[in-house]
Design an enzyme around this catalytic site. Sequence first.
Site, PDB file in Angstrom:
ATOM      1  N   ASP A 147      46.149   6.454  -2.331  1.00 27.83           N
ATOM      2  CA  ASP A 147      46.561   7.757  -2.873  1.00 27.83           C
ATOM      3  C   ASP A 147      47.116   8.699  -1.808  1.00 27.83           C
ATOM      4  O   ASP A 147      47.551   9.804  -2.122  1.00 27.83           O
ATOM      5  CB  ASP A 147      45.369   8.429  -3.568  1.00 27.83           C
ATOM      6  CG  ASP A 147      44.982   7.685  -4.843  1.00 27.83           C
ATOM      7  OD1 ASP A 147      45.852   7.003  -5.416  1.00 27.83           O
ATOM      8  OD2 ASP A 147      43.812   7.785  -5.249  1.00 27.83           O
TER       9      ASP A 147
ATOM     10  N   SER B  22      43.455  -3.557  -7.383  1.00 28.63           N
ATOM     11  CA  SER B  22      43.311  -2.298  -8.104  1.00 28.63           C
ATOM     12  C   SER B  22      41.856  -2.057  -8.487  1.00 28.63           C
ATOM     13  O   SER B  22      41.245  -2.854  -9.208  1.00 28.63           O
ATOM     14  CB  SER B  22      44.179  -2.325  -9.371  1.00 28.63           C
ATOM     15  OG  SER B  22      43.719  -1.353 -10.273  1.00 28.63           O
TER      16      SER B  22
ATOM     17  N   ARG C 271      50.024  14.812  -6.361  1.00 30.05           N
ATOM     18  CA  ARG C 271      50.049  14.528  -4.913  1.00 30.05           C
ATOM     19  C   ARG C 271      51.442  14.737  -4.309  1.00 30.05           C
ATOM     20  O   ARG C 271      51.575  15.036  -3.129  1.00 30.05           O
ATOM     21  CB  ARG C 271      49.529  13.116  -4.643  1.00 30.05           C
ATOM     22  CG  ARG C 271      48.102  12.936  -5.163  1.00 30.05           C
ATOM     23  CD  ARG C 271      47.336  11.826  -4.490  1.00 30.05           C
ATOM     24  NE  ARG C 271      46.150  11.499  -5.281  1.00 30.05           N
ATOM     25  CZ  ARG C 271      44.977  12.128  -5.179  1.00 30.05           C
ATOM     26  NH1 ARG C 271      44.813  13.108  -4.310  1.00 30.05           N
ATOM     27  NH2 ARG C 271      43.963  11.777  -5.931  1.00 30.05           N
TER      28      ARG C 271
ATOM     29  N   LYS D 265      52.170   4.814  -9.925  1.00 28.83           N
ATOM     30  CA  LYS D 265      51.147   5.875  -9.910  1.00 28.83           C
ATOM     31  C   LYS D 265      51.608   6.986 -10.861  1.00 28.83           C
ATOM     32  O   LYS D 265      52.437   6.757 -11.721  1.00 28.83           O
ATOM     33  CB  LYS D 265      50.943   6.380  -8.480  1.00 28.83           C
ATOM     34  CG  LYS D 265      50.294   5.338  -7.570  1.00 28.83           C
ATOM     35  CD  LYS D 265      48.888   5.028  -8.023  1.00 28.83           C
ATOM     36  CE  LYS D 265      48.247   3.929  -7.189  1.00 28.83           C
ATOM     37  NZ  LYS D 265      46.982   3.488  -7.744  1.00 28.83           N
TER      38      LYS D 265
HETATM   39  C1  S3P Z   1      41.171   4.911  -8.653  1.00 33.59           C
HETATM   40  C2  S3P Z   1      41.820   3.800  -8.193  1.00 33.59           C
HETATM   41  C3  S3P Z   1      43.179   3.822  -7.651  1.00 33.59           C
HETATM   42  C4  S3P Z   1      43.646   5.236  -7.326  1.00 33.59           C
HETATM   43  C5  S3P Z   1      43.292   6.216  -8.389  1.00 33.59           C
HETATM   44  C6  S3P Z   1      41.796   6.242  -8.615  1.00 33.59           C
HETATM   45  C7  S3P Z   1      39.814   4.764  -9.205  1.00 33.59           C
HETATM   46  O1  S3P Z   1      44.075   3.284  -8.613  1.00 33.59           O
HETATM   47  O2  S3P Z   1      45.035   5.250  -7.111  1.00 33.59           O
HETATM   48  O3  S3P Z   1      43.712   7.514  -8.008  1.00 33.59           O
HETATM   49  O4  S3P Z   1      39.107   5.775  -9.337  1.00 33.59           O
HETATM   50  O5  S3P Z   1      39.400   3.630  -9.475  1.00 33.59           O
HETATM   51  P1  S3P Z   1      44.345   1.697  -8.662  1.00 33.59           P
HETATM   52  O6  S3P Z   1      43.043   1.073  -8.866  1.00 33.59           O
HETATM   53  O7  S3P Z   1      45.244   1.461  -9.859  1.00 33.59           O
HETATM   54  O8  S3P Z   1      45.014   1.375  -7.383  1.00 33.59           O
END
Ligand code: S3P
Length: 773
Positions: free
Chosen positions: A639, A491, A726, A666
């Site tokens: 995403d 993540s 989304r 999400k």
């Molecule tokens: C993001 C990381 C992702 C993504 C989110 C934006 C970011 O989440 O899904 O829309 O800007 O660091 P995760 O890190 O929880 O996967």
Amino acid sequence: MLFEQVCIIGLGLIGASLAQAIKDRQLATRIVAVDRQPASVQAALDAQVIIAGSAKLADVVVDSDCIIVAVPVKAVTGVFTEIQQAITQGLVAEDCIISDVCSTKQNVVTAAKQVFGHLPSGLVPAHPIAGAEQSGFHSRRADLFVNHSLIICPLKTTRPQAVLQISDLWQAVGATIMKMDVAHHDAVLAYTSHLPHLLAFNLVEQLASHDDNMDIFRYAAGGFRDFTRIAASDPVMWHDIFIANKPALLNALDEYSEYLAKLRYLIKQEDSTQLLGLLGRAQSARKHFGHMLTSTPYTKQLTETSHTENSMAHSTHVSSTYIITPSRTINGTIEVPGDKSISHRSIMFGSLAEGITKVSGFLEGEDALATLQAFRDMGVTIEGPENGEVVIHGVGINGLKPSRTPLYMGNSGTTMRLLSGILAAQKFDSVLTGDASLSKRPMERVAKPLREMGATLQTTGERGTAPISITGSDKRGSQLHGITYEMPVASAQVKSCLLLAGLWATGKTTVIQPEVSRDHTERMLSAFGYEVQIEGNRISVEGGGKLTACDIAVPADISSAAFFMVAASIAQNSEITITKVGMNPTRTGIIDILQLMNADISLSNETFVGGEPVADITIRSAPLTGIHIPEHLVPLAIDEFPVLFVAASCAIGQTVLSGAKELRVKESDRIAVMADGLTQLGVNCTVTEDGIIIEGKGLAEQDDNATSALPAVFGGGEIYSHHDHRIAMSFAVASLRASDTITINGVETVNTSFPGFSELANKIGMTIATRTV
Ligand code: S3P
């Protein structure tokens, strides 16, 4: 029927409107009224609102089980005296419910004590936050209280049943009940109603006493008119209110004087940074206070109902629906809005840097605006956004100030998780809140490792969720310390949170990620002159450094481009070019996956903008084929899966996704919600623990450039976005292969990441109508 007989004392606007509403909604068997003006009583009798009326309480009050005192604050003592006499004479029961509608509450309680010698168990002080410019019986409106607040101030002596009955009455006439104690009520109203009225009266007085007052009034522009509208209200009423609420009002006035003196000083010193900061904060707070109060989106206009002598701004939730007529072909060259992840970080790093950071291409969507607002709340001067341009006056790594109110993150998980890291390291305490959807998302994934670094924070929601309450290091007495943390999931939000906390920690903070995740934090730290060590999947920072301002050009968001990439692939005879899209290799999983599915994608004008690779993407219709999506690509397209599921539905054969459990946490459970929607539209799919299997409905012999129409894959139907932008946009794309209209409910969240989505989609050939209620 809530009551046998309600006796309304005072047939002014509020009393008469309440009487009318009680009558229309049949909330009492009988309504009687008392008013000093015989004409008002006669009018109420003629209109058949009341069955009896008089100037004297004793004439009509007999057998009333509820008395509502709707007279000016100063007249309350006299009215209570009459009620006391009626009780003594046995006309009404001693425990009869007595409520009022006064703008101040302490004086009502004091008057009751003085007259009755004790506080009656039926006394329920109340205050409807509603009114209108006009006054008197003839101005009454049965809907005056609909969607307005009603403040009840139950006393220790009040019977709970009496509070319930008064709540039921006001709820039945459309009001929303709020409870607070008497002192709090008077303090809140002093700020929100009494002080503004006092200032309006005072400004008119100031201008009217100028010798050239005629000229001033003649040429007075909108500002004077808007600011002083409320000074046209009844002077006697306001005189009484100011005196009745003297202590709280004087407090508010003293504080106001301090603010005014500060503003005067800033102008005198020509301190532009501070002055701009103050005005910018005030402007955004004015625009957004309703959103914060009601958890409605930042980019939506609020519907404000009429302001009155004593009304607060009132707002309603906005809900939008897409009604999409199927279309077959799309064509054109388009630009999509700025990258959400980079926009968030530009505000965070710009605020913490020394110097001025200029950002272009900033995404003016809800999520990034929530980040911007949070830093303004912490004292950072931020100009804009205007046409994607933002100027941030950095306060330096130790320059943030505590916010006076909880920081509201709207729908944005990135804001909440990254800010948790920054704020866990600050000296001051903070509280982070979000909307209903964000308040369901897991926050312990950042809270736990932050605690390992020595932070004190609580996820105060039901299951490790927001609101997050953070105790500052001043209270804790120790700084954070670096740790080595092996992340259980790939993540970028968790990684970024810990690296950000690491900026203030002693020693080295190292994060080990199981798979590559987006690296915008690492890139931007370097761009702001902060050293980051990267060894494979180990990323480290040393605490104690500083950030130096730099300009940032935000590329177009590949996650937003993804909708049109899939749209062009599944539509017939279509070709779309999307310009200047961010091509950061940690984000291009969508291109890799679509290419594995046989999509026709080409890149041109490849270059670098502000440390990030960008390119124009051209994508043409192609017969897609089902695949087993390689698991290492999952974090790189995290995403984009909702829209990839739409692509998979149109492909030939089966598509299998696994290793994607993260999709369940999400903005919605994207596996379950997409599976529901796809099933609803006639696609077969099977949900697995960490993914989904989709049976594509594409036909082997189909030729996307043929003149005969491609077969529909989706039927028509009604979809719910589950508060997830989304999901909404993905099903909009499905309409390119639908046989009938698709209706998508709850699309207001599209604004979190892609303001202008439907307009852009319509420009290239789709047919999306938006209905807002
Ligand atoms: C993001 C990381 C992702 C993504 C989110 C934006 C970011 O989440 O899904 O829309 O800007 O660091 P995760 O890190 O929880 O996967």
